[in-house]
Design a protein around this motif. Sequence first.
Motif, PDB file in Angstrom:
ATOM      1  N   ASP A   1      20.549  22.945  -8.834  1.00 35.64           N
ATOM      2  CA  ASP A   1      20.637  24.172  -9.635  1.00 35.64           C
ATOM      3  C   ASP A   1      20.716  23.855 -11.127  1.00 35.64           C
ATOM      4  O   ASP A   1      20.623  24.741 -11.963  1.00 35.64           O
ATOM      5  CB  ASP A   1      21.813  25.052  -9.203  1.00 35.64           C
ATOM      6  CG  ASP A   1      23.129  24.290  -9.168  1.00 35.64           C
ATOM      7  OD1 ASP A   1      23.211  23.220  -9.788  1.00 35.64           O
ATOM      8  OD2 ASP A   1      24.062  24.776  -8.510  1.00 35.64           O
TER       9      ASP A   1
ATOM     10  N   THR B   1      16.502  30.775  -1.574  1.00 36.94           N
ATOM     11  CA  THR B   1      16.373  29.639  -0.672  1.00 36.94           C
ATOM     12  C   THR B   1      17.735  29.024  -0.449  1.00 36.94           C
ATOM     13  O   THR B   1      18.505  28.841  -1.380  1.00 36.94           O
ATOM     14  CB  THR B   1      15.432  28.571  -1.259  1.00 36.94           C
ATOM     15  OG1 THR B   1      14.177  29.172  -1.525  1.00 36.94           O
ATOM     16  CG2 THR B   1      15.255  27.415  -0.285  1.00 36.94           C
TER      17      THR B   1
ATOM     18  N   VAL C   1       9.828  24.462  -8.631  1.00 38.02           N
ATOM     19  CA  VAL C   1      10.771  25.569  -8.785  1.00 38.02           C
ATOM     20  C   VAL C   1      10.843  26.329  -7.463  1.00 38.02           C
ATOM     21  O   VAL C   1       9.830  26.675  -6.882  1.00 38.02           O
ATOM     22  CB  VAL C   1      10.329  26.523  -9.918  1.00 38.02           C
ATOM     23  CG1 VAL C   1      11.327  27.669 -10.051  1.00 38.02           C
ATOM     24  CG2 VAL C   1      10.217  25.760 -11.226  1.00 38.02           C
ATOM     25  N   VAL C   2      12.079  26.564  -6.999  1.00 36.47           N
ATOM     26  CA  VAL C   2      12.306  27.238  -5.717  1.00 36.47           C
ATOM     27  C   VAL C   2      13.084  28.524  -5.971  1.00 36.47           C
ATOM     28  O   VAL C   2      14.024  28.544  -6.762  1.00 36.47           O
ATOM     29  CB  VAL C   2      13.102  26.321  -4.756  1.00 36.47           C
ATOM     30  CG1 VAL C   2      13.299  26.994  -3.407  1.00 36.47           C
ATOM     31  CG2 VAL C   2      12.396  24.982  -4.592  1.00 36.47           C
ATOM     32  N   GLU C   3      12.688  29.591  -5.326  1.00 38.13           N
ATOM     33  CA  GLU C   3      13.362  30.873  -5.507  1.00 38.13           C
ATOM     34  C   GLU C   3      14.834  30.780  -5.134  1.00 38.13           C
ATOM     35  O   GLU C   3      15.226  30.025  -4.235  1.00 38.13           O
ATOM     36  CB  GLU C   3      12.691  31.949  -4.653  1.00 38.13           C
ATOM     37  CG  GLU C   3      11.278  32.300  -5.091  1.00 38.13           C
ATOM     38  CD  GLU C   3      11.220  32.868  -6.483  1.00 38.13           C
ATOM     39  OE1 GLU C   3      12.149  33.612  -6.869  1.00 38.13           O
ATOM     40  OE2 GLU C   3      10.244  32.578  -7.224  1.00 38.13           O
ATOM     41  N   ALA C   4      15.670  31.564  -5.808  1.00 37.32           N
ATOM     42  CA  ALA C   4      17.121  31.486  -5.624  1.00 37.32           C
ATOM     43  C   ALA C   4      17.583  31.888  -4.240  1.00 37.32           C
ATOM     44  O   ALA C   4      18.667  31.527  -3.810  1.00 37.32           O
ATOM     45  CB  ALA C   4      17.831  32.370  -6.663  1.00 37.32           C
TER      46      ALA C   4
ATOM     47  N   ARG D   1      19.163  31.676 -10.810  1.00 42.04           N
ATOM     48  CA  ARG D   1      17.920  32.412 -10.560  1.00 42.04           C
ATOM     49  C   ARG D   1      16.929  31.580  -9.769  1.00 42.04           C
ATOM     50  O   ARG D   1      16.076  32.107  -9.085  1.00 42.04           O
ATOM     51  CB  ARG D   1      17.307  32.866 -11.889  1.00 42.04           C
ATOM     52  CG  ARG D   1      18.050  34.036 -12.510  1.00 42.04           C
ATOM     53  CD  ARG D   1      17.495  34.390 -13.839  1.00 42.04           C
ATOM     54  NE  ARG D   1      17.862  33.372 -14.829  1.00 42.04           N
ATOM     55  CZ  ARG D   1      17.767  33.536 -16.125  1.00 42.04           C
ATOM     56  NH1 ARG D   1      17.280  34.643 -16.618  1.00 42.04           N
ATOM     57  NH2 ARG D   1      18.132  32.582 -16.951  1.00 42.04           N
ATOM     58  N   CYS D   2      17.057  30.244  -9.898  1.00 39.17           N
ATOM     59  CA  CYS D   2      16.154  29.370  -9.154  1.00 39.17           C
ATOM     60  C   CYS D   2      16.787  27.990  -8.983  1.00 39.17           C
ATOM     61  O   CYS D   2      17.753  27.647  -9.665  1.00 39.17           O
ATOM     62  CB  CYS D   2      14.797  29.249  -9.853  1.00 39.17           C
ATOM     63  SG  CYS D   2      14.917  28.535 -11.504  1.00 39.17           S
ATOM     64  N   TYR D   3      16.241  27.251  -8.055  1.00 40.78           N
ATOM     65  CA  TYR D   3      16.629  25.867  -7.828  1.00 40.78           C
ATOM     66  C   TYR D   3      15.421  24.979  -8.116  1.00 40.78           C
ATOM     67  O   TYR D   3      14.310  25.467  -8.332  1.00 40.78           O
ATOM     68  CB  TYR D   3      17.092  25.648  -6.381  1.00 40.78           C
ATOM     69  CG  TYR D   3      18.353  26.384  -6.008  1.00 40.78           C
ATOM     70  CD1 TYR D   3      19.570  26.042  -6.575  1.00 40.78           C
ATOM     71  CD2 TYR D   3      18.324  27.418  -5.070  1.00 40.78           C
ATOM     72  CE1 TYR D   3      20.740  26.707  -6.229  1.00 40.78           C
ATOM     73  CE2 TYR D   3      19.482  28.089  -4.727  1.00 40.78           C
ATOM     74  CZ  TYR D   3      20.679  27.735  -5.301  1.00 40.78           C
ATOM     75  OH  TYR D   3      21.828  28.396  -4.958  1.00 40.78           O
ATOM     76  N   TYR D   4      15.666  23.657  -8.061  1.00 42.11           N
ATOM     77  CA  TYR D   4      14.590  22.711  -8.325  1.00 42.11           C
ATOM     78  C   TYR D   4      14.579  21.623  -7.260  1.00 42.11           C
ATOM     79  O   TYR D   4      15.630  21.160  -6.831  1.00 42.11           O
ATOM     80  CB  TYR D   4      14.767  22.065  -9.709  1.00 42.11           C
ATOM     81  CG  TYR D   4      14.901  23.075 -10.812  1.00 42.11           C
ATOM     82  CD1 TYR D   4      13.781  23.633 -11.413  1.00 42.11           C
ATOM     83  CD2 TYR D   4      16.170  23.494 -11.239  1.00 42.11           C
ATOM     84  CE1 TYR D   4      13.912  24.586 -12.413  1.00 42.11           C
ATOM     85  CE2 TYR D   4      16.307  24.435 -12.232  1.00 42.11           C
ATOM     86  CZ  TYR D   4      15.168  24.988 -12.819  1.00 42.11           C
ATOM     87  OH  TYR D   4      15.308  25.932 -13.805  1.00 42.11           O
TER      88      TYR D   4
ATOM     89  N   TYR E   1      18.884  22.234 -14.176  1.00 46.15           N
ATOM     90  CA  TYR E   1      17.551  21.781 -14.581  1.00 46.15           C
ATOM     91  C   TYR E   1      17.609  20.404 -15.238  1.00 46.15           C
ATOM     92  O   TYR E   1      16.770  19.536 -14.957  1.00 46.15           O
ATOM     93  CB  TYR E   1      16.911  22.785 -15.549  1.00 46.15           C
ATOM     94  CG  TYR E   1      15.603  22.291 -16.118  1.00 46.15           C
ATOM     95  CD1 TYR E   1      14.419  22.411 -15.401  1.00 46.15           C
ATOM     96  CD2 TYR E   1      15.566  21.673 -17.372  1.00 46.15           C
ATOM     97  CE1 TYR E   1      13.220  21.938 -15.910  1.00 46.15           C
ATOM     98  CE2 TYR E   1      14.369  21.190 -17.887  1.00 46.15           C
ATOM     99  CZ  TYR E   1      13.203  21.329 -17.163  1.00 46.15           C
ATOM    100  OH  TYR E   1      12.012  20.850 -17.661  1.00 46.15           O
TER     101      TYR E   1
END
Length: 199
Positions: free
Chosen positions: A166, A196, A191-194, A133-136, A168
Amino acid sequence: MSKDSIDTRLQLDTPERIDFANHVLRVLRYVIATIQLEKRKQWSSQDLIDLLDKMMLEIAQGITEEDKIREHRLRMGLHAFKQGMSRDKNPYPTDSQEHSWWDTGWRDGERAAKKAQLKPVPEIAAEHRQKPRCYYRVQLQDQSGTVEWSAALHMYVAAGGGTLYDDYDEAESLTRHLQQMAKTGVVSLLVVEANTEKN
């Protein structure tokens, strides 16, 4: 012109001449430090010319002495792991950058070894594969601005160019490690939107 007519005295009577002399000495120190990193027993004239050409190219590309030392220490840590040396045998002072770089190289070797031991996971069809759902991204913010950690380069790069994680736990562990090593500023997770694209 005779040898005696050439002025070889070091003249440091103005701030400009002092600055110039210091710059020359810094360049010589940089060359000698690079020669030490190469660890060759013998150098021919051509070897030295090739080294100077290489250094000029590196300077033009923005590669610093610190970058080269970092890469060397990373290789040393990786080599130490491959030779079976334990992680607590890091030869550098605990609070130094070199300790961190050696440790990162050692952990890179450990991760590669663990990955090689894993059993292959059956390929999942793309339509059934669950996307994160998101990346970091790991960021450092200080007075000079914001930069991001690049796992490939083992250094901070411009904001937006850092590695996307991906996992956490991996990103959070790295954040804590980099915060301990940071001399100034705050290291945090972004937090970066998925949607991306992952680096």
